[in-house]
Design an enzyme around this catalytic site. Structure first.
Site, PDB file in Angstrom:
ATOM      1  N   ASP A  67      17.181 -12.212 -95.735  1.00 63.64           N
ATOM      2  CA  ASP A  67      16.635 -10.882 -95.974  1.00 63.64           C
ATOM      3  C   ASP A  67      17.351 -10.299 -97.191  1.00 63.64           C
ATOM      4  O   ASP A  67      18.100 -10.991 -97.884  1.00 63.64           O
ATOM      5  CB  ASP A  67      16.790  -9.994 -94.736  1.00 63.64           C
ATOM      6  CG  ASP A  67      18.252  -9.661 -94.458  1.00 63.64           C
ATOM      7  OD1 ASP A  67      19.149 -10.318 -95.046  1.00 63.64           O
ATOM      8  OD2 ASP A  67      18.509  -8.736 -93.667  1.00 63.64           O
TER       9      ASP A  67
ATOM     10  N   GLU B 257      15.104  -7.638 -83.510  1.00 66.07           N
ATOM     11  CA  GLU B 257      14.691  -8.036 -84.851  1.00 66.07           C
ATOM     12  C   GLU B 257      13.442  -7.286 -85.305  1.00 66.07           C
ATOM     13  O   GLU B 257      13.331  -6.908 -86.464  1.00 66.07           O
ATOM     14  CB  GLU B 257      14.467  -9.553 -84.922  1.00 66.07           C
ATOM     15  CG  GLU B 257      15.769 -10.353 -84.970  1.00 66.07           C
ATOM     16  CD  GLU B 257      16.636  -9.998 -86.186  1.00 66.07           C
ATOM     17  OE1 GLU B 257      16.096  -9.648 -87.245  1.00 66.07           O
ATOM     18  OE2 GLU B 257      17.874 -10.061 -86.058  1.00 66.07           O
TER      19      GLU B 257
ATOM     20  N   ARG C  75      23.878  -8.005 -79.116  1.00 70.05           N
ATOM     21  CA  ARG C  75      24.769  -9.109 -79.486  1.00 70.05           C
ATOM     22  C   ARG C  75      25.489  -9.660 -78.265  1.00 70.05           C
ATOM     23  O   ARG C  75      26.045  -8.897 -77.471  1.00 70.05           O
ATOM     24  CB  ARG C  75      25.822  -8.620 -80.478  1.00 70.05           C
ATOM     25  CG  ARG C  75      25.326  -8.634 -81.893  1.00 70.05           C
ATOM     26  CD  ARG C  75      26.417  -8.298 -82.881  1.00 70.05           C
ATOM     27  NE  ARG C  75      25.918  -8.538 -84.228  1.00 70.05           N
ATOM     28  CZ  ARG C  75      26.432  -7.999 -85.322  1.00 70.05           C
ATOM     29  NH1 ARG C  75      27.470  -7.186 -85.238  1.00 70.05           N
ATOM     30  NH2 ARG C  75      25.919  -8.273 -86.494  1.00 70.05           N
TER      31      ARG C  75
ATOM     32  N   TYR D 142      11.544 -14.480 -92.366  1.00 74.00           N
ATOM     33  CA  TYR D 142      12.905 -14.005 -92.091  1.00 74.00           C
ATOM     34  C   TYR D 142      13.109 -13.789 -90.593  1.00 74.00           C
ATOM     35  O   TYR D 142      14.069 -14.284 -89.996  1.00 74.00           O
ATOM     36  CB  TYR D 142      13.218 -12.701 -92.846  1.00 74.00           C
ATOM     37  CG  TYR D 142      14.453 -12.060 -92.270  1.00 74.00           C
ATOM     38  CD1 TYR D 142      15.712 -12.589 -92.566  1.00 74.00           C
ATOM     39  CD2 TYR D 142      14.381 -11.000 -91.354  1.00 74.00           C
ATOM     40  CE1 TYR D 142      16.860 -12.069 -91.987  1.00 74.00           C
ATOM     41  CE2 TYR D 142      15.512 -10.479 -90.770  1.00 74.00           C
ATOM     42  CZ  TYR D 142      16.750 -11.019 -91.103  1.00 74.00           C
ATOM     43  OH  TYR D 142      17.886 -10.515 -90.517  1.00 74.00           O
TER      44      TYR D 142
END
Ligand code: SF4
Length: 374
Positions: A143, A45, A27, A125
């Site tokens: 999701d 991811e 992040r 997604y």
């Protein structure tokens, strides 16, 4: 049903996420700019598909230390990939990640959602999550967590997944207004920490406008999807040593454990009364306490055992002898790693039969070689 304006409804999520977000190594602090390194988001991811954040973090850090960029990953050998993925499960993801890295190196990062979705391993997604977090595109990522949050906020009855196209359209202006990366991560975070399957509505920044909370239906929305229980299987997992090394299954090209080495196994595991079958003074053996290994569709009860052959013999079909010195470095799944630790222990065959179930050597030899000879 008419939906309220998404940007207004979801506006409290921005400041809430700023204060409540958990630190994660992928992040960025600044949520308003594109991510400094889309590759970092891609890795996170892919790893987060089917796997919890807490499990992913150490794997992510080791992966980035070994494969810090697209070029390093694209040029890596398959054994190396699987060694650094080993234990995360769903090993196909490691090869898809490498294929995606190679595609990006060849053609550059895609310029739209359809381009991301065409990369290996990226479904709707993951592509949308990558678009929003890496590039600040208003691509709505739905999701399980997001469907749960939105189903409750809007009090959607029934399975919310068929409403995905309408929900994406509804979310898009809110992504633009609040910020694609900020809102996408805020919805994920809310679903993971507050609007969990057992919701903590008093802690929720959206409690004042959540229809399910106001109607008292938060605990039953969305309805649970009935699951087929995993198939229960008994496995005898065996480490067989000989003067030529260890008997192993070479990696398969596809399937649950594709790319990984493994021990031979027999299904079902040792039958009751196998004790009389096990004593063979010519084949020192031992067993270890078993364990249960759970996959999405299988629940394996593992009976681990080891044998030491005194003389060389040809490997059975589909198996190979691997020199003892190379065993430790081979990529293996969790189940096989666990038996490897037993097999490589200095006292693997010392001190008698061990504490697990009795070992049916004759039946095993017959199953592998077609003859019970030692
Ligand atoms: Fe979920 Fe409760 Fe928040 Fe509604 S109020 S979004 S049900 S946690």
């Amino acid at each position: 049903m008419t939906f309220p304006d998404a940007a207004t409804l979801l506006a409290p999520l921005g400041p809430w996420f700023q204060a409540a977000r958990r630190p994660m190594p992928w992040r960025m602090d600044d949520l308003d700019r594109p991510h400094a390194d889309p590759y970092v988001v891609l890795v996170s991811e892919l790893m987060l598909q089917q796997t919890q954040v807490a499990t992913v973090i150490p794997y992510f850090q080791r992966w980035l230390a070994r494969f810090p960029d697209l070029e390093t990953l694209a040029g890596a050998g398959e054994d190396d990939l699987h060694r650094f993925w080993a234990g995360l499960g769903y090993y196909r993801r490691a090869r898809l990640l490498q294929a995606a890295a190679r595609a990006v190196l060849a053609g550059g990062w895609p310029r739209d959602l359809a381009g991301l979705q065409a990369l290996p391993g990226l479904g709707p997604y993951t592509a949308a999550a990558l678009g929003a977090q890496a590039f600040q595109w208003p691509t709505a990522a739905l999701d399980g967590n997001a469907f749960r949050v939105l189903a409750r906020l809007l009090a959607l009855e029934g399975d919310p997944r068929p409403a995905a196209p309408a929900l994406r359209t509804w979310l898009t202006p809110a992504l633009v207004r609040i910020g694609p990366s900020r809102l996408t991560q805020a919805i994920m975070e809310l679903g993971a920490t507050v609007c969990a399957p057992a919701p903590r509505c008093p802690d929720c920044p959206l409690q004042g406008q959540c229809r399910a909370r106001l109607e008292g239906s938060a605990h039953r929305l969305p309805p649970a999807v009935p699951r087929t229980p995993p198939r229960a299987i008994d496995l005898l997992l065996v480490a067989i040593a000989s003067p030529e090394g260890w008997l192993l299954r070479p990696p398969a090209g596809q399937g649950l454990l594709a790319g990984l080495w493994g021990w031979p196994w027999l299904e079902p595991g040792p039958a009751a009364g196998a004790a009389e079958d096990s004593a063979d003074p010519e084949v020192p053996s031992r067993s270890w306490p078993g364990w249960v290994q759970v996959y999405t569709h299988r629940r394996e009860t593992i009976h681990p055992a080891g044998f030491r052959l005194k003389a060389p013999r040809p490997a059975p079909a589909g198996l190979v002898w691997v020199p003892a010195a190379t065993l430790r470095g081979l990529p293996m799944g969790k189940r096989d790693q666990r038996l490897r630790e037993h097999a490589l222990a200095a006292d693997a065959f010392a001190g008698g039969p061990g504490s697990g179930a009795p070992v049916p050597w004759q039946a095993l030899a017959e199953a592998l070689w077609g003859s019970p000879a030692s």
